[in-house]
Design a protein around this motif. Structure first.
Motif, PDB file in Angstrom:
ATOM      1  N   ARG A 412       0.843  -1.191   0.000  1.00  0.00           N
ATOM      2  CA  ARG A 412       0.000   0.000   0.000  1.00  0.00           C
ATOM      3  C   ARG A 412       0.883   1.246   0.000  1.00  0.00           C
ATOM      4  O   ARG A 412       1.703   1.445   0.902  1.00  0.00           O
ATOM      5  CB  ARG A 412      -0.894  -0.031   1.247  1.00  0.00           C
ATOM      6  N   ARG A 413       0.724   2.077  -0.995  1.00  0.00           N
ATOM      7  CA  ARG A 413       1.641   3.211  -1.176  1.00  0.00           C
ATOM      8  C   ARG A 413       0.960   4.565  -1.171  1.00  0.00           C
ATOM      9  O   ARG A 413       1.623   5.587  -1.176  1.00  0.00           O
ATOM     10  CB  ARG A 413       2.367   3.057  -2.518  1.00  0.00           C
ATOM     11  N   ARG A 415      -2.705   7.070  -0.159  1.00  0.00           N
ATOM     12  CA  ARG A 415      -3.979   7.278   0.549  1.00  0.00           C
ATOM     13  C   ARG A 415      -4.952   7.912  -0.406  1.00  0.00           C
ATOM     14  O   ARG A 415      -4.617   8.855  -1.131  1.00  0.00           O
ATOM     15  CB  ARG A 415      -3.784   8.192   1.761  1.00  0.00           C
ATOM     16  N   ASN A 525       3.543   7.319  -6.390  1.00  0.00           N
ATOM     17  CA  ASN A 525       4.499   6.656  -5.497  1.00  0.00           C
ATOM     18  C   ASN A 525       4.761   5.234  -5.954  1.00  0.00           C
ATOM     19  O   ASN A 525       4.817   4.291  -5.153  1.00  0.00           O
ATOM     20  CB  ASN A 525       3.963   6.674  -4.058  1.00  0.00           C
ATOM     21  N   GLY A 528       7.571   3.422  -4.353  1.00  0.00           N
ATOM     22  CA  GLY A 528       7.552   3.380  -2.892  1.00  0.00           C
ATOM     23  C   GLY A 528       8.644   4.203  -2.226  1.00  0.00           C
ATOM     24  O   GLY A 528       9.052   3.903  -1.102  1.00  0.00           O
ATOM     25  N   LEU A 532       3.754   6.999   2.934  1.00  0.00           N
ATOM     26  CA  LEU A 532       2.348   6.834   2.582  1.00  0.00           C
ATOM     27  C   LEU A 532       1.587   8.151   2.714  1.00  0.00           C
ATOM     28  O   LEU A 532       0.797   8.524   1.838  1.00  0.00           O
ATOM     29  CB  LEU A 532       1.733   5.766   3.499  1.00  0.00           C
ATOM     30  N   GLU A 533       1.828   8.890   3.796  1.00  0.00           N
ATOM     31  CA  GLU A 533       1.098  10.124   4.047  1.00  0.00           C
ATOM     32  C   GLU A 533       1.449  11.223   3.045  1.00  0.00           C
ATOM     33  O   GLU A 533       0.708  12.194   2.897  1.00  0.00           O
ATOM     34  CB  GLU A 533       1.366  10.623   5.475  1.00  0.00           C
TER      35      GLU A 533
END
Length: 708
Positions: A412-413, A415, A525, A528, A532-533
């Motif tokens: 998960r990269r 939001r 992203n 990576g 994340l934020e």
């Protein structure tokens, strides 16, 4: 007559008819062994040209007389012994599989029933050299009502016959066998793959460790699993391209399958994938086959494209599925080489909704009756289980990659942030405040409007109103700016969502189907490298004027997505994706087979299938478009000159396609600055109508990409 001939060359060489019949029968039987129909294929091969035993045909061959129909005779004779499927194959071996028709059809109708009434030249001399017999083939397992299964089996038999006929004729006319069946054995390709990834093991970075874990599991499952139907659910960034190839090669080696066929939805994905496979396996082992590839300079690959006789084939969903529902000899001759293969469907969620049911039927037939292993490969796995069970309880999809939710959390990269409605001005203000950002909208009209509101340097536009060569040049500049950290803002339609390797810190996406929004997030992203934020995908509602007239095919995914987003905040969670597709298929209902392909085949209990009508109706992409060549640059100008001179060839049109824009008929008629070369082909004569930033200046109401 003492000798009956099948072919005669310009230099006087002659092929005896019995030699051609036996040569064709031998090859057809060899091809049909994979599905237990070799005895019937032999009989079909022996019958296909018995009409050439007529004096009229021999006069045509030796004295340049008129060419009589020679296929109908064999169809009648073999049909009396072996039924309608055999009759279809022989009657269609030149002009293509006809419609079955009805008993009232006239002899000139072109249907199988009509052709049975034709007055034929006396061909009974065939009995001096040929004895046709009743065959007892292994029959396929019936799926659904069973009639679709029978029609699919007929088309597979047809493939065996026409490829055998082409190859035996080619061998004689050339005087020597052509360079076919090239490429190394699967065992050698596995060794090449092992060598390529040897330095990947024991990496330092956690993300590379996870990728290696996925790759290792694909290799292990490939060796251990029995043939069947599989899913490979790997999040974006998990390395599914190489991992899926590894499963395919290891599985083919373990199960003694003949080749790996990689099917992808878009040419952009195909080109990148084929290049990677060539790097791993060597160019001599990989056939890239789609409308945009030019094989004119590679005679071996050009021949291989006719029947896919290569160990690894990379092709489009259009080429793959339209061949499986085709009736023409040129499209069907490759089908028997799909049997006994590992078939990987990349981005499986993109199978067109309006053709989903017939596509799934074809996948089911290949899996159950033709010894193929089919892999549905994607980051957003469609919920096909209920649809597959309607076809057959034998179909169970096995997941290759374990640890679904854990993998999702690891990769998960981004939001997802919902920002509600945005006007074009508000959207452009947000984009102008970003140093690097990608904005994907649903229509070409909005893409142009927002692009013209951007300020500063490094702004780009991408849509299907630009030629492929133009888009490629723009993408190259975009990638360079992203790599250098330079300002870069891109406004694009959905064409950038799949198969385009770009990495932005921020992505804006207008509301769309859940899979489209998740695909857009794959451009954020991507490697990576950011937290994340710091990597957000902003989901917004466009102005009503852009959605008011969208077709139902685009509104249904949007409705299904909104329903899921009321229950899940993180829309790319596996359970959210499954719920989305289940709702989408429920809303689509009969539209999953919009052209009624399956009912057309299932309702014919007499076996008189409408093969020609099905082929005319099965087109994954809207074919009602016209081509406009944009003569910008030396290459495009040279190609335009060749087309103006009247030159036409498949290779020339493929090369010219890199410099063309496909437009719908109304737009085509509205462009007054065109030089018409054909009804559906023109050259733009006033280059002021092609903008260097946004492409062809036409009404840009729709944003539906045109991929061939």
């Amino acid at each position: 007559m003492d000798r009956y001939l099948a072919h005669r060359t310009e230099d006087g060489r002659q092929q005896e008819l019995i030699d051609h019949l036996q040569g064709t029968a031998r090859l057809a039987a060899l091809f049909a062994q994979k599905f237990g129909a070799e005895e019937l294929a032999w009989q079909i091969g022996m019958a296909h040209d018995i009409g050439k035993y007529s004096h009229a045909f021999q006069a045509h061959l030796c004295e340049n007389g008129l060419s009589p129909d020679h296929a109908t005779a064999g169809g009648i004779e073999i049909g009396q012994l072996n039924g309608v499927p055999a009759a279809f194959c022989v009657m269609g071996h030149h002009g293509g599989l006809p419609d079955g028709g009805t008993s009232v059809d006239g002899r000139d109708s072109g249907t199988l029933m009509g052709r049975r009434k034709k007055r034929l030249e006396d061909y009974q001399a065939f009995r001096q050299e040929v004895e046709l017999k009743r065959a007892s083939p292994k029959l396929p397992t019936l799926l659904g009502q069973g009639r679709f299964t029978a029609s699919f089996w007929t088309r597979m038999l047809f493939s065996c016959l026409v490829d055998a006929d082409f190859l035996d004729t080619e061998r004689f006319m050339r005087g020597t066998p052509a360079a076919r069946g090239q490429g190394e054995r699967i065992e050698a390709l596995c060794a090449k793959l092992d060598g390529f990834v040897a330095h990947w093991w024991d990496p330092d970075r956690p993300i590379d460790q996870k990728r290696c874990s996925i790759l290792r599991e694909c290799m292990q499952k490939g060796e251990r699993q029995a043939p069947g139907l599989f899913s490979l659910t790997v999040p974006t960034g998990g390395g599914k391209t190489v991992s899926s190839l590894a499963f395919g090669l290891y599985h083919a080696r373990a199960q003694r399958l003949e080749r790996v066929i990689y099917v992808a939805p878009y040419c952009s994905i195909i080109e990148q994938t084929a290049e990677k496979f060539r790097e791993i396996l060597g160019p001599e082992n990989v056939l890239e086959h789609h409308a945009n590839v030019d094989l004119s300079d590679d005679p071996v690959k050009k021949l291989a494209a006719e029947n896919w006789d290569m160990p690894v084939v990379v092709t489009t969903a259009v080429q793959f599925f339209e061949s499986l529902f085709a009736n023409k000899t040129s499209r069907c001759r490759k089908l028997h080489n799909i049997a006994g293969s590992v078939i990987i469907f990349d981005e499986a969620q993109t199978l067109p909704l309006s053709y989903l049911e017939p596509c799934l039927r074809a996948i089911a037939e290949l899996t159950v009756n033709y010894g193929s292993s089919c892999v549905l490969c994607t980051a957003t796995q469609p919920a096909l289980g209920p649809l597959l069970r309607q076809i057959s309880p034998l179909l169970r999809c096995r997941e290759i990659c374990s640890g679904g939710d854990e993998l999702y959390q690891f990769f998960r990269r981004v939001r997802f942030v919902r920002v509600g409605p945005l006007t074009d001005e508000e959207l452009a203000k947000r984009l102008n405040a970003e140093k690097q950002a990608l904005c994907i909208v649903g229509t070409r009209k909005q893409a142009q409007a927002v692009y013209h509101l951007l300020r500063g340097e490094g702004n780009f536009h991408l849509s299907t109103l630009m030629t492929p060569s133009h888009r490629s040049a723009v993408l190259e500049e975009i990638r360079a700016r992203l790599k250098d950290g330079a300002p870069c803002t891109v406004v694009a339609t959905s064409l950038i969502e799949a198969g385009v390797d770009v990495d932005f810190p921020a992505v804006y996406r207008s509301m769309a189907g859940l899979d489209s929004m998740i695909q857009a997030a794959g451009r954020c992203n991507r490697e990576g490298r950011r937290a994340l934020e710091q990597s957000r995908v902003w989901l917004f509602e466009p102005e009503d004027r852009y959605t008011a007239h969208l077709p139902h095919s685009m509104l249904r995914p949007l409705a299904a997505a909104r329903g899921v987003m009321e229950r899940w905040e993180q829309i790319d969670a596996p359970e959210a994706v499954e719920a989305y597709f289940a709702e989408l298929y429920r809303l689509s209902g009969p539209e999953l087979d919009a052209k009624q392909i399956v009912p057309m085949l299932e309702k014919r209990g007499d076996g008189l299938y409408p093969f020609r009508t099905v082929a005319e109706n099965f087109h994954l992409i809207d074919q009602d478009t016209r081509q406009v060549l944009i003569p910008v640059g030396e290459e495009a100008q040279a190609l335009a000159a060749r087309l103006r001179s009247g030159e036409r060839s498949r290779e020339l049109l493929r090369r010219a396609g890199r410099h063309m824009v496909n437009v719908y008929p109304d737009h085509f008629k509205a462009l007054f600055c065109l030089e018409f070369l054909e009804e559906n082909l023109a050259v733009l004569t006033d280059l002021s109508w092609y903008d260097r930033d946004t492409g062809l200046k036409i009404s840009a109401d729709t944003g539906v990409g045109i991929f061939i």
